[in-house]
Design an enzyme around this catalytic site. Sequence first.
Site, PDB file in Angstrom:
ATOM      1  CE  LYS A   1     -20.226   4.467 -15.593  1.00 25.58           C
ATOM      2  NZ  LYS A   1     -21.240   4.952 -14.645  1.00 25.58           N
TER       3      LYS A   1
ATOM      4  NE  ARG B   1      -3.724   2.279   2.491  1.00 26.72           N
ATOM      5  CZ  ARG B   1      -3.467   3.424   3.145  1.00 26.72           C
ATOM      6  NH1 ARG B   1      -2.356   3.588   3.831  1.00 26.72           N
ATOM      7  NH2 ARG B   1      -4.349   4.419   3.120  1.00 26.72           N
TER       8      ARG B   1
ATOM      9  CD  GLU C   1     -23.985  13.297 -11.930  1.00 23.47           C
ATOM     10  OE1 GLU C   1     -24.126  12.786 -13.052  1.00 23.47           O
ATOM     11  OE2 GLU C   1     -22.877  13.437 -11.376  1.00 23.47           O
TER      12      GLU C   1
HETATM   13  N1  PMP Z   1     -24.605  10.236 -13.504  1.00 28.71           N
HETATM   14  C1  PMP Z   1     -24.070   9.365 -12.648  1.00 28.71           C
HETATM   15  C2  PMP Z   1     -23.516   9.866 -11.349  1.00 28.71           C
HETATM   16  C3  PMP Z   1     -24.033   7.989 -12.959  1.00 28.71           C
HETATM   17  O1  PMP Z   1     -23.482   7.109 -12.089  1.00 28.71           O
HETATM   18  C4  PMP Z   1     -24.604   7.541 -14.174  1.00 28.71           C
HETATM   19  C5  PMP Z   1     -24.654   6.079 -14.518  1.00 28.71           C
HETATM   20  N2  PMP Z   1     -23.392   5.521 -14.643  1.00 28.71           N
HETATM   21  C6  PMP Z   1     -25.162   8.489 -15.046  1.00 28.71           C
HETATM   22  C7  PMP Z   1     -25.139   9.829 -14.682  1.00 28.71           C
HETATM   23  C8  PMP Z   1     -25.764   8.090 -16.365  1.00 28.71           C
HETATM   24  O2  PMP Z   1     -24.770   7.750 -17.298  1.00 28.71           O
HETATM   25  P1  PMP Z   1     -25.028   6.694 -18.446  1.00 28.71           P
HETATM   26  O3  PMP Z   1     -26.199   7.188 -19.234  1.00 28.71           O
HETATM   27  O4  PMP Z   1     -23.776   6.702 -19.245  1.00 28.71           O
HETATM   28  O5  PMP Z   1     -25.319   5.393 -17.776  1.00 28.71           O
END
Ligand code: PMP
Length: 286
Positions: free
Chosen positions: A150, A100, A182
């Site tokens: 992501k 780590r 979101e």
């Molecule tokens: N916002 C967040 C925070 C998400 O986790 C996701 C899903 N992965 C989305 C939006 C939608 O993205 P997608 O249409 O690419 O699944």
Amino acid sequence: MRMVYVNGDYLPETEARVSIFDRGFLMADGVYEVTSILGGKLIDFAGHLARLERSLNELDIKKPAAFDDLLEIHRELVARNEIDEGLVYLQITRGSSGDRDFVFPDPETTEPTLVMFTQSKPGLADNPAARKGIKIISIEDIRWGRRDIKTVQLLYPSMGKMMARRAGCDDAWMVEDGHVTEGTSNNAYIVSGNRIITRQLSHDILHGITRAAVLRMAREAQMEVEERPFTIAEAKQADEAFLTSASAFVMPVVEIDGVALGDGRPGRIATRLREIYLEEIRKTAV
Ligand code: PMP
């Protein structure tokens, strides 16, 4: 038994192993993608692959050796597990240097970890929730500042889903500086008349693959699209609301913080967009 993929091998899920020193496990140092499967085919695979490459670049994680074979591996897993409707989950982490350390390991000597598995979800497209609509709550957005990447750092979104559940609702939309960013795992929209309003792309939100496709289809269907932040107060006054994600597609929202939208049933635009999306996106499935 489910067959999964780990660093070049297809294995029964009980035999799949990753090091306890993997930086994905110790530091959430990894990225992921979720691609839906409809009729045994991958939905918008090109979009997910492009975003994966961008996430890796932004974090300086090198591509796994199998990067160019990802489509083939996805298809192989779908075939081996006989998935008709469901998902393929893919995760790439910076790997393990055998100990780590906050400092990134040398990419010359440390290979990234690539893990993939399927989830069978019969009824994904013909989801009864889409006919009823879902209820959401609003919560504060306390995540980090690079939500466009992501990453597998999903603790707060997971806590948000639990807050929603405790409130008797289905999901949560997050609010920062008074405006909706979101959903916990989706992009958020409101509708006023023929106009769809959703937050513009920036580091504040994930650039949804479904968002891009749905906005393109909405414009093609002569709907108006306005990309700007909106408040929860505005959302409660809206004619309708919905969310999008790779697995929910277009999902109508019928209640926000206990306030019913319109007549409390899925809106005309959200319902139409779900139909258009599912019809159009199947045409480019691989
Ligand atoms: N916002 C967040 C925070 C998400 O986790 C996701 C899903 N992965 C989305 C939006 C939608 O993205 P997608 O249409 O690419 O699944």
